[in-house]
Scaffold this motif. Structure first.
Motif, PDB file in Angstrom:
ATOM      1  N   TYR A  30      88.681  47.208  -7.761  1.00 14.51           N
ATOM      2  CA  TYR A  30      88.249  47.237  -6.371  1.00 14.51           C
ATOM      3  C   TYR A  30      86.944  46.474  -6.209  1.00 14.51           C
ATOM      4  N   TRP A  31      86.657  46.131  -4.968  1.00 17.21           N
ATOM      5  CA  TRP A  31      85.412  45.464  -4.590  1.00 17.21           C
ATOM      6  C   TRP A  31      84.963  46.094  -3.287  1.00 17.21           C
ATOM      7  N   ASP A  32      83.722  46.576  -3.241  1.00 18.42           N
ATOM      8  CA  ASP A  32      83.172  47.100  -2.001  1.00 18.42           C
ATOM      9  C   ASP A  32      82.599  45.925  -1.211  1.00 18.42           C
ATOM     10  N   GLN A  33      83.186  45.686  -0.042  1.00 19.45           N
ATOM     11  CA  GLN A  33      82.828  44.525   0.775  1.00 19.45           C
ATOM     12  C   GLN A  33      81.380  44.628   1.253  1.00 19.45           C
ATOM     13  N   ASP A  74      89.095  51.805   4.105  1.00 21.78           N
ATOM     14  CA  ASP A  74      87.750  52.126   4.585  1.00 21.78           C
ATOM     15  C   ASP A  74      87.108  53.256   3.781  1.00 21.78           C
ATOM     16  N   ASN A  75      87.502  53.394   2.522  1.00 23.23           N
ATOM     17  CA  ASN A  75      86.949  54.463   1.699  1.00 23.23           C
ATOM     18  C   ASN A  75      85.926  53.964   0.675  1.00 23.23           C
ATOM     19  N   GLY A  76      85.301  52.834   0.972  1.00 22.89           N
ATOM     20  CA  GLY A  76      84.264  52.304   0.100  1.00 22.89           C
ATOM     21  C   GLY A  76      82.910  52.898   0.436  1.00 22.89           C
ATOM     22  N   ARG A  78      79.514  52.937   2.223  1.00 24.34           N
ATOM     23  CA  ARG A  78      78.941  52.359   3.440  1.00 24.34           C
ATOM     24  C   ARG A  78      77.435  52.554   3.422  1.00 24.34           C
ATOM     25  N   THR A  87      76.759  47.167   1.782  1.00 27.14           N
ATOM     26  CA  THR A  87      78.207  47.363   1.810  1.00 27.14           C
ATOM     27  C   THR A  87      78.638  47.967   3.143  1.00 27.14           C
ATOM     28  N   ARG A  91      86.817  48.665   1.334  1.00 31.83           N
ATOM     29  CA  ARG A  91      87.085  48.502  -0.095  1.00 31.83           C
ATOM     30  C   ARG A  91      88.330  47.642  -0.266  1.00 31.83           C
ATOM     31  N   ASN A  93      91.163  46.522  -2.638  1.00 26.90           N
ATOM     32  CA  ASN A  93      91.858  47.024  -3.829  1.00 26.90           C
ATOM     33  C   ASN A  93      92.796  45.945  -4.350  1.00 26.90           C
ATOM     34  N   SER A 112      89.333  50.512 -11.279  1.00 23.51           N
ATOM     35  CA  SER A 112      89.616  51.805 -10.645  1.00 23.51           C
ATOM     36  C   SER A 112      89.951  52.831 -11.712  1.00 23.51           C
TER      37      SER A 112
END
Length: 113
Positions: A30-33, A74-76, A78, A87, A91, A93, A112
């Motif tokens: 994953y990558w948190d935007q 939207d579970n990264g 914030r 961030t 997220r 994936n 992950s």
């Protein structure tokens, strides 16, 4: 007689080619935007489709083979700030073959659990 020898050789080459991709055991990442500092040059104002295309293109340019974005959620994490590196909570994936794991981690993706 020569046909008996060529069949095992062709079978061996075919099986070797299948092993090289190692897509049987994909690894999830994953990558948190961030607001605007992601290496593929998209931000929180871009659509999910634009982000998906940009990430796929970036990975291809970086030599990561057979990686795919599977979802953007939207579970990264914030962060409530407006800086580019903060961030957004989105997220990205992905899945990638196990043999691409070291490349993905070197590029900053998180595995992950």
């Amino acid at each position: 007689m020569k046909y008996y020898l060529s069949f095992p050789l062709l079978l061996f080459l075919f099986l070797q080619g299948c092993q090289e991709e190692n897509t049987l055991n994909p690894v999830e990442f994953y990558w948190d935007q961030t607001g605007c500092s992601d290496p593929w040059k998209t931000g929180s104002n871009d659509s999910n489709e634009e982000i998906l295309q940009a990430v796929q293109h970036y990975l291809k340019e970086e030599g990561v083979k057979n990686a795919k974005v599977i979802s953007i959620t939207d579970n990264g994490i914030r962060q409530f700030c407006k800086a580019c590196f903060c961030t957004t909570g989105a997220r990205i994936n992905l899945i990638a073959p196990a043999n691409q794991k070291s490349k993905m981690i070197a590029l900053g993706f998180q595995e992950s659990n």
